[in-house]
Design a protein around this motif. Structure first.
Motif, short mmCIF file in Angstrom:
data_model
loop_
_atom_site.label_atom_id
_atom_site.label_comp_id
_atom_site.label_asym_id
_atom_site.label_seq_id
_atom_site.Cartn_x
_atom_site.Cartn_y
_atom_site.Cartn_z
N ARG A 79 -5.47 6.99 -0.64
CA ARG A 79 -4.85 6.06 -1.59
C ARG A 79 -5.72 5.82 -2.81
NH1 ARG A 79 -3.36 1.19 1.93
NH2 ARG A 79 -3.99 0.03 0.10
N GLU A 80 -7.03 5.98 -2.63
CA GLU A 80 -7.93 5.71 -3.73
C GLU A 80 -8.14 6.93 -4.61
OE1 GLU A 80 -8.37 4.77 -0.70
OE2 GLU A 80 -8.60 2.59 -0.75
N SER A 89 0.69 2.01 -6.17
CA SER A 89 0.61 1.47 -4.83
C SER A 89 1.38 0.17 -4.79
CB SER A 89 -0.86 1.22 -4.49
OG SER A 89 -1.16 1.81 -3.27
N ARG A 99 -10.50 9.88 0.28
CA ARG A 99 -9.78 8.63 0.51
C ARG A 99 -8.45 8.72 -0.21
NH1 ARG A 99 -12.50 3.92 1.62
NH2 ARG A 99 -11.91 2.89 -0.31
N SER A 127 -10.80 0.03 8.98
CA SER A 127 -9.72 -0.61 9.69
C SER A 127 -10.16 -0.93 11.11
CB SER A 127 -8.51 0.33 9.71
OG SER A 127 -7.55 -0.17 10.58
N LYS A 131 -2.60 2.00 6.17
CA LYS A 131 -4.06 2.02 6.36
C LYS A 131 -4.74 2.67 5.17
CE LYS A 131 -3.45 1.20 10.84
NZ LYS A 131 -3.48 -0.19 11.26
N ASN A 132 -6.04 2.45 5.11
CA ASN A 132 -6.86 3.18 4.15
C ASN A 132 -7.19 4.52 4.78
OD1 ASN A 132 -7.28 1.35 2.03
ND2 ASN A 132 -8.57 0.15 3.42
N GLY A 179 0.80 -1.23 0.00
CA GLY A 179 0.00 0.00 0.00
C GLY A 179 0.82 1.27 0.00
#
Ligand SMILES: [Zn+2]
Ligand SMILES: [Zn+2]
Ligand SMILES: [Zn+2]
Ligand SMILES: [Zn+2]
Ligand SMILES: [Zn+2]
Ligand SMILES: [Zn+2]
Ligand SMILES: [Zn+2]
Length: 1770
Positions: A1692-1693, A159, A1690, A1659, A1643-1644, A123
């Motif tokens: 990472r997204e 990622s 969000r 999480s 983490k997200n 990630g």
């Protein structure tokens, strides 16, 4: 695993602590007799002992099992302490001195590393550079990237899956900028062997120690016999102490393991959850400690529970406790080693040597290989530590990397075989290290040259696929998807290995490469003709055959194949030898096939005097395969032979007798025929499997090594064969020979249809074979030109965004398409709007390159492009013909292909088609066929023209299409010439659409004719031909223009006639027409000013000067029944669809919301922080109340039975979608017309004189007091009956009525009902309580919702810089009006007594002596809310017990005026107390009346607050503060009174200039411009109030600084500021550490865009329980922060999550765009992203204008197919 860096620090401190506390590091210390020995002493014992290994083992044997008994990987502090002592002993040995000193010295002597080598966690964001990276696997960590030059290049974000490492500093990975600022110094370090720089003794000891320790580690960790220990570690006595150890696998679900553990261990769910989490993370975990017997029982239990038909049981092992202890310690030692070698490059090298050292004379592999080979058996935790050690040691040094690579390739096959059987993810397999090795170009070449890497890898593939082998061919019938996926990894390795071809070939390299190539051919051979298909006739295929595996492999092979061809092409010798091998294997293959057909006889076919012999084969009857990798490889190599000129030497390698081109072309041709037959619908019974294969065959991901190569093979054949024979061959395979050699026979309609499509396909294939020359080596083109042409044709379909273009172009091995090189040349970029994406549009000058029969078009694309181009031409009023563009020249050896255009057979075919079209009686022709025929004729003429113009001597012109086409019948007697057929074709009406094209073809004939007639030099002919072309075109144009003109005139005439007719109609039906135009569109509102107010007396909304109401007639049309109705108070109600929601959009205090609801909450006063309000919105659509009720019931009935997940609305909460616009609504509100107010001017003056503020207040107080008494009296009278208390003064009690009363308006029953319904909804949603229409808080909530809605509208207008009046959209205007009238009519809902009581409480702010318990500090009151409640509750004072009365218009005007003045004064005081703190010292403004009075008032306040107001600000500053602070209040009030009373506001307020706004506001609201005058005018009344307000304890504590409060004007809420560059957000996300979580797994992360809180979405660490329900961090946060609504980024997204309550939400793209104007949800493309401020603003408006809920519903409605997310879990 923790990152090495952070661990290092912690470790050092521990060492230090232990050092200081434990002992004196003096040599002469007394040895302790027993117990724990001093490390120093132990070390001395070891050194003095005979065998060092024995000594150390002895030590470990004694102390390790003693330390460790819990069997857990997670160590207790005591365990860690004990480990530290053991490790220190080793360190003492290593350094011969205090470890701390030793480490310090090492560090001093060690420069920084030249490689970064940071190991990525899953990630983590990685960066690659498209400009500089050698291949896409070269990546940088965040830190290195931010410090590198690539920051400003075309980078890509990605990622990580975890396990890889940062390539910063690796010169082989980057073309430029190999190191970041941090690592560039390391590179200059001298390359002298660092191991030599260590002290000799240290180096020696290190060597000894590492050998022993690492062997111990390997022995322990790979220990397989689970009960005994290796020799030397056997405990003296064996205890009955065992562990039951459970291992992780990827088969069983989390839930299943938890359940199994609960049952078999009898533990709680929480414990079982803990175990499972740890097992998943570490890979194994002791779940039970006990005797062997008890452990065996548990093992059996687990086995029984988890063993099933579908799954194998969980893996459980019973290990002796000492084994577990040693293994745990060994793992700890592995970490320790990693730390120790990180201190010094010297130690690292020694370590590398030790682990790579193969004991002389032993056939045992070296230690590292031993470990590697056991990898698949190790548990996850151990593997992770091991792999990290490899990365941090062996891979950090070039030389050891090489040695390790050799070990790796030596064991490659075994490792891969084990990996395929393994069930762990690839990132925890040692095989994943391949990417680190094979992508290093020098290393890869070295491995190929010296260690047969190519051969080994390909052999591994073959072995892995052997289980799919069926009779020498691959065949994937029942296969395991997971295993196949694992096998594919080897293909990736092969690709990596081949990524960079050798700059110079050595003989050795040639041999080894060709050796590998031969093995590769073996693999291809097993795929040649694999999985053939047979046409189904009659019956439909029952079972669809598997087709994906073959295509998946083919897709991976595509890259490898093209890279192998590149390798071959880079050396003539290699190329020729490879060609020879390939040809040999291919011939073998076809011979094998032919043997089966040996019985078949050769057929001889004749046509036009040409003949050909071939074996009978029918695609429609016999098996045919799409997989022909060998044929295609040969075609590819052939092109390279051509390009390099090596083809001349081919005879030396492949004897001409063996080179049979018909055979080579046969299989690709069969495949193409299959495709055509599928198009002709002949294979429809073969199902989707075949359709999919055919689709993939031509898809961009495969076509280069499938379809494209097959066309090339045909071109190769055409360049060698006689054109007539070639065409006959093709015709035969197309099963069309007889169609052209005999007169047509078929009668069956289906057969005719099929034949027609086949002829079309045949012609199309000829067009492709002759026309497709855009392959370097086939045509004279360069790579960029090829891309250019692809892009042009894509853009001819429609303008496209960058990502779609990129997706539609083939990628090379580095995932590049070359798009950027050409796109700006051919297209212009159109920026995106607020939504959607930017697109590229083709520049018009490139339209001429459009080829209608471009070979990469799918049918649908072709149709679309054709329509589009024709439309474009039509608009430009030009010829609609789409003639073939002039193709580039063929490469010399391919020139003969063009002869096809000039051969007899083609002429026959073309003429036949035209003849059939002209006859048009038969059915064996189609428009598409003619179209293709014309295309071919044009192509032929183009070639002839090219030759004629090319300056060749006339006798050298081989092309004579013109002659052939004009000559009458060459083969068939009486046949007409093509030219005359064309002339006739013009009159075939079915071909009208082709007329332009026919004309164009005829023009071409003309041009060529002229060229032929001219014997003079070419320059003249050229000019001439152009000219003829031009004149013809001109003529054409003129004709067109004339027609267009005529059409225009005709249109005008018609229009004139029409409008004349219309006029007549209007004249004769005037009354009807007027009504009709009046009729409003459904749902819209029409207002008509009935009594036009005189503009002079308008402009003041309050008091004696109040202007007249502009009354209106409201006529509405119901959107449901389409009937219109005028809205009247006594008629049936019309309702607006409305949505009530709680809102924190204006909140100045995000932590206080949850208290703001429930059964005990008292909403009478809105707190000044507006922390949570109730908002009413509407889409503005109107319905009859009855119509709506029917609609709502119908919705309820029809949807009740459906699953809830499907619904985007919640029926239970009264939700529905607006029937017209589908906006989410949860109630309706009635539309009520405004009441007219008109003051009688005579009365006004008299009253004005009498009714001063003190008098008015007196009346009000008396009335309230009286009401209170009557209230108590009522109560008492019920008990005592005798009234002892009489009216104090009945005159005073009624005095309020003497200024005028009137009876209230009566509403129809229907309206009252709707009012009640709406009031209950507001109450229910606003307070989150069960509906209760009798609750006393219902009217309060109505007023509050009204005030809050006005405030947010004011806020929005202010934000958008819009004028106060006249800029609201209709829907908001009508809904605001409705909300206000609703709030004003609360008396119809609640009882007068209730409202009177509320009023009494509200008035207590201004009448303090009143007998009310409430006390509010003026700091905590929102005065706008107070104003609205007061004004709307006030009429209740007029109610008498027996008569319903209401103040007259005059009374009302005065009431409003005084209430407003009182509230305004209070608000001014509030502002002065709270918002005048940071006063500047300098005198800036001018003295004026206002500033003087401001100072005066401030002085008074200072006095009343006992001088707590410390500073003495300047008057101008105070005036400024008040003016700014009060403006929002005044603006809101103006809106309020305007919508309440309908007095038109002064013009300034609807003008777009800030000038005079304040004055206009004051005027409209009957205020003096100098607001302080109020205080002077009402001095006597106000002074006691001021005194009272100031003496309040809250005010005092605020002034002392003990509490905070809101300042005015309230700062507008904005979304959190976001950085321009998206990588900085990713950076922030990476650095964020969750305080609740101990592990550092990525983490997200989600950022609350309202308040900036960072949350771990989805999480376990941040999950929260609210009212007994589990909520994810975001959902839990939203409850408070947005009162259920949430907007999260969000990270990472790269998407925004919108949440509303528990089960509503949606994702929308983050407001970031790449350079191509596209968003990138999930960072799939990874281009650099920058903030788009417009989209960001749009999000902010979504929030501030309460449209989040609406957006979510719209989104959910649009994406109904998407499965329901559990939004609550986010
Ligand atoms: Zn790095
Ligand atoms: Zn770096
Ligand atoms: Zn770069
Ligand atoms: Zn209706
Ligand atoms: Zn609507
Ligand atoms: Zn928040
Ligand atoms: Zn967390």
């Amino acid at each position: 695993m923790p990152a090495a860096g952070s661990e290092r620090i912690r470790f050092a401190t521990v060492v230090k602590m232990a050092d200081e506390g434990a002992m004196e590091p003096n040599v002469g210390a007394e040895p302790e007799p027993r117990g724990v020995l001093e490390p120093e002493q132990v070390v001395r014992n070891w050194q003095e002992g005979v065998d060092l290994c024995l000594g150390i083992y002895q030590h470990l044997k004694e102390y390790v099992p003693a330390v460790h008994c819990s069997g857990s990987e997670v160590k207790s502090p005591e365990d860690e302490q004990a480990y530290q002592i053991l490790l220190q002993t080793l360190e003492w040995f290593l350094f011969g001195e205090t470890p701390a000193d030793g480490f310090a010295k090492l560090e001093q002597n060690n420069g920084s590393s030249q490689l970064c080598g940071r190991v990525f966690k899953g990630g983590e964001t990685t960066y690659s550079c498209r400009d500089c990276a050698i291949d896409p696997t070269c990546v940088l960590c965040m830190d290195c990237f931010q410090n590198s030059v690539h920051r400003n290049h075309r980078y890509k974000m990605n990622s990580s899956y975890g396990g890889g490492f940062c390539d910063c500093g690796d010169v082989e990975a980057w073309k430029t900028g190999p190191a970041c600022k941090k690592h560039e110094h390391g590179a200059s370090e001298d390359t002298a062997n660092p191991a030599n720089q260590l002290p000799v003794a240290l180096a020696e000891r290190a060597q000894q120690l590492f050998t022993i320790i690492f062997r111990y580690i390997v022995d322990m960790l790979i220990w397989t016999e689970d009960k005994e220990l290796p020799l030397g570690l056997q405990p003296r006595e064996k205890t009955d102490s065992y562990f039951c150890v459970l291992f992780n696998d990827e088969q069983h679900s989390f839930e299943h393991v938890i359940y199994s553990l609960q049952r078999s261990l009898g533990c709680s769910q929480r414990e079982a959850q803990n175990y499972t989490t740890l097992i998943d993370k570490e890979g194994r975990r002791a779940v039970k400690h006990g005797s062997l017997h008890s452990c065996q029982e548990t093992k059996l239990e687990v086995f029984n529970i988890t063993n099933s038909v579908f799954q194998s049981p969980l893996r459980v092992e019973i290990l002796h406790s000492t084994v577990v202890s040693h293994q745990t310690f060994a793992l700890r030692l592995l970490l320790w080693l990693n730390q120790v070698i990180s201190y010094s490059a010297g130690l690292r090298q020694i370590f590398c040597e030790v682990v790579l050292n193969q004991e002389p004379g032993s056939d045992q592999p070296c230690l590292i290989s031993k470990f590697m080979l056991a990898d698949a058996k190790l548990w996850k935790g151990a593997r992770k530590v091991f792999h990290e050690l490899i990365v941090c040691s062996l891979l950090m040094e070039t030389e050891y990397k090489r040695l390790f690579a050799i070990e790796f390739i030596t064991h490659y096959k075994q490792l891969q075989l084990e990996f395929v059987e393994d069930d762990h993810d690839r990132n925890v397999s040692v095989t994943a290290q391949s990417v680190q090795i094979f992508t290093v170009p020098t290393l890869a070449r070295h491995l190929i040259e010296e260690h047969d890497a190519l051969k080994i890898i390909i052999e591994t593939i073959i072995e892995l696929f052997s289980e799919h082998m069926d009779n020498g061919k691959l065949h994937f019938q029942s296969y395991s998807q997971d295993k196949l996926f694992r096998k594919q990894m080897v293909l990736y390795d092969l690709k990596y290995l081949l990524i960079s071809k050798p700059p110079l070939w050595t003989d050795r390299q040639r041999e080894h490469f060709l050796e590998g190539f031969k093995t590769f051919l073996k693999l291809l051979k097993s795929m040649q003709n694999m999985e053939p298909v047979n046409r189904q006739i009659g019956q439909h295929l029952e079972i669809e055959p598997e087709w994906e595996p073959a295509f998946t492999i083919q897709m991976l092979l595509k890259c490898i194949l093209s890279v192998i061809q590149e390798w071959c092409a880079s050396d003539e010798q290699v190329l020729l030898r490879a060609y020879k091998e390939c040809h040999r294997v291919l011939s073998q293959c076809s011979n094998e096939c032919n043997q089966r057909n040996a019985r078949k006889q050769l057929n001889t076919l004749t046509m036009c005097g040409h003949s050909i012999s071939l074996k009978r084969y029918l695609v429609s009857r016999e098996p045919v395969s799409i997989h022909l990798p060998l044929s295609r490889l040969l075609a590819g190599l052939h092109v390279h032979l051509n390009k390099s000129g090596a083809i001349n030497k081919l005879e030396e390698f492949v004897p001409p007798s063996e080179f049979q081109v018909e055979k080579l072309m046969d299989y690709p041709l069969r495949c193409l025929v299959l495709l055509s037959q599928v198009s002709a619908d002949m294979w429809r019974r073969n199902g989707f499997s075949l359709v999919n294969q055919v689709f993939c065959y031509r898809n961009v991901k495969w076509r280069e090594e499938m379809f494209d190569k097959d066309i090339i093979m045909l071109q190769i054949a055409a360049s060698i064969m006689d054109p007539n024979q070639f065409l006959m061959f093709v015709l035969t395979r197309f099963e069309l020979f007889e169609v052209f050699s005999k007169s047509p026979v078929p009668r069956n309609k289906d057969v005719i249809q099929q034949t027609n499509v086949l002829i079309e396909e045949f012609l199309h294939h000829i067009i492709m074979v002759v026309g497709e020359r855009y392959v370097p080596g086939v045509g004279l083109v360069k790579k960029d030109e090829v891309t250019l042409r692809e892009v042009i044709h894509l853009l001819c379909i429609e303008p496209m965004p960058h990502s779609e273009l990129a997706k539609s172009l083939p990628e090379n091995e580095n995932n590049e398409t070359g798009l950027e090189n050409v796109i700006h040349q051919v297209a212009t970029f159109k920026k995106p709007g607020l939504s959607g994406h930017g697109v590229y549009e083709l520049k018009p000058e490139y339209l001429k390159y459009f080829n209608l029969f471009f070979y990469h078009y799918y049918k649908s694309q072709q149709t679309k492009a054709e329509d589009d181009q024709k439309k474009r031409k039509k608009q430009a009023n030009s010829n609609e013909a789409l003639p073939p563009p002039l193709p580039p020249q063929f490469f010399s050896t391919f020139v003969k292909v063009t002869n096809i255009l000039n051969c007899d057979i083609l002429m026959l075919v073309l003429r036949t088609v035209l003849q059939r079209a002209v006859d048009s009686t038969g059915r064996l022709w189609s428009e598409a066929m003619v179209q293709k025929t014309l295309h071919l004729i044009c192509m032929a003429l183009q070639e002839e023209q090219r030759q004629l113009e090319g300056g060749v001597a006339e006798e050298d012109v081989t092309f004579d299409v013109y002659l052939k086409a004009t000559r009458v019948g060459s083969s068939a007697v009486n046949a007409e010439s093509i030219l005359s057929l064309l002339e006739k074709l013009k009159h075939v009406h079915q071909l009208d659409a082709q007329k332009d094209m026919i004309n164009w073809t005829l023009q071409m004939f003309d041009t060529v004719k002229k060229l032929r007639e001219k014997s003079s030099p070419c320059s003249v002919t050229e000019a001439g031909s152009q000219k003829t072309n031009e004149t013809i075109q001109d003529k054409d144009k003129a004709e067109r223009k004339r027609k267009a003109e005529a059409a225009k005139l005709y249109r005008q005439k018609i229009m004139a006639q029409m409008s004349a007719m219309q006029r007549n109609f209007i004249e004769s039906n005037k009354h009807l027409y007027e009504k009709a135009t009046e009729a409003p569109r459904p749902g819209t509102i029409r207002t008509e000013e009935d009594s036009a107010p005189t503009t002079e007396d308008s402009g003041v909304a309050l008091g004696p000067m109040q202007g007249a109401t502009a009354t209106e007639k409201i006529i509405l049309t119901c959107i449901l029944c389409q009937e219109e109705q005028e809205v009247k108070t006594d008629d049936m109600a019309m309702v607006l669809a409305a949505c009530v929601q709680r809102s924190t959009a204006l909140s100045k205090n995000r932590s206080r919301t949850v208290t703001n609801l429930g059964d005990n909450y008292d909403p009478i006063i809105m707190h000044s922080d507006l922390s949570c309000g109730t908002h009413v919105g509407s889409c503005g659509h109107v319905m009859h109340a009855t119509c709506w009720q029917k609609y709502f019931e119908a919705v309820q009935n029809s949807t009740r039975n459906r699953l809830h997940a499907e619904l985007s609305f919640d029926l239970e909460n009264g939700e529905f979608l607006c029937p017209l616009c589908k906006a989410l609504c949860n109630t309706v509100m009635p539309v009520i017309p405004l009441q007219a107010h008109n003051l009688d001017s005579k009365d006004t003056e008299t009253i004005a004189q009498m009714l001063t503020l003190p008098r008015w207040l007196q009346n009000v107080s008396a009335r309230i007091a009286g009401l209170n008494i009557s209230d108590t009296k009522e109560k008492e009278s019920k008990q005592i009956q005798v009234s002892s208390v009489s009216w104090k003064n009945p005159v005073e009690f009624r005095s309020i009525l003497s200024f005028g009363v009137q009876s209230p308006i009566v509403y129809s029953k229907s309206i009252v009902e709707m009012l009640q319904l709406f009031a209950t909804a507001v109450y229910r949603v606003g307070l989150k309580v069960a509906p209760n229409e009798a609750d006393a808080r219902v009217p309060v909530m109505a007023w509050s919702a009204c005030a809050f809605t006005i405030q947010s509208i004011e806020n929005m207008l202010n934000d958008e810089d819009k004028v106060l009046f006249g800029s609201l959209p209709d829907r908001q205007g009508i809904s605001l009006k409705a909300v206000l009238q609703f709030a004003a009519s609360q008396r119809t809902v609640a009882s007068p007594r209730v409202i009177q009581k509320h009023l009494t409480r509200l008035m207590s702010v201004f009448v303090p002596q009143m007998d009310v318990e409430d006390t509010w500090s003026i700091l905590d009151i929102d005065f706008f809310h107070l104003l609205i409640s007061l004004v709307l509750a006030f009429p209740s004072l007029y109610w008498e017990e027996t008569v319903e009365l209401q103040p007259s218009d005059i009374s009302c005007a005065f009431n409003n005026l005084y209430l407003f003045h009182l509230v305004t004064m209070a608000h001014i005081v509030q502002i002065l107390l709270t918002s005048t703190m940071d006063c500047p010292m300098e005198q800036d403004g001018e003295e004026s009346e206002e500033t003087l009075s401001a100072t005066e008032l401030y002085e008074t306040l200072r006095e009343y607050t006992s001088r707590s107001l410390e500073c003495k600000p300047h008057g101008w500053y105070l005036w400024n503060c008040v003016k700014c602070g009060i403006t929002p209040f005044l603006r809101s009030s103006a809106l309020f009174f305007n919508y309440l009373l309908g007095v038109p506001p002064p013009e300034e307020l609807s003008k777009d200039s800030s000038e005079g706004q304040f004055e206009a506001l004051c005027y409209y609201l009957a205020l003096p411009t100098n607001l302080f005058k109020l205080f002077q005018e009402y001095k006597d009344t106000v002074c006691p109030l001021l005194q009272c307000w100031c003496s309040d304890s809250s005010v005092q504590s605020f002034l002392k600084g003990d509490r905070t409060t809101v300042r005015y004007p309230r700062e507008r809420n904005q979304l959190m500021e976001l950085p321009d560059d998206y990588s900085s957000i990713l950076n922030q996300g990476c650095q964020y550490k969750c305080s609740r979580s101990s592990d550092d797994e990525t983490k997200n992360l989600a950022l609350c865009m309202f308040c900036g809180a960072m949350l771990c979405s989805q999480s376990a660490c941040c999950r929260e329980e609210v009212n007994g329900e589990e909520f994810g961090a975001c959902a839990a946060h939203a409850i408070n922060c947005g009162s259920g609504l949430g907007m999260f980024l969000r990270i990472r997204e790269c998407q925004v999550l919108l949440l509303a309550g528990k089960n509503r939400g949606c994702f929308i793209p983050a407001p970031y765009l790449d350079d191509y104007g596209e968003t990138d949800q999930l960072l799939k493309r990874g281009n650099p992203l920058h903030l788009c401020t417009e989209r960001y603003k749009k999000l902010e408006q979504l929030w501030q204008q309460h449209r989040i809920l609406e957006e979510i519903t719209r989104n959910q409605d649009a994406n109904q197919i998407v499965f329901a997310f559990e939004w609550q879990q986010f």
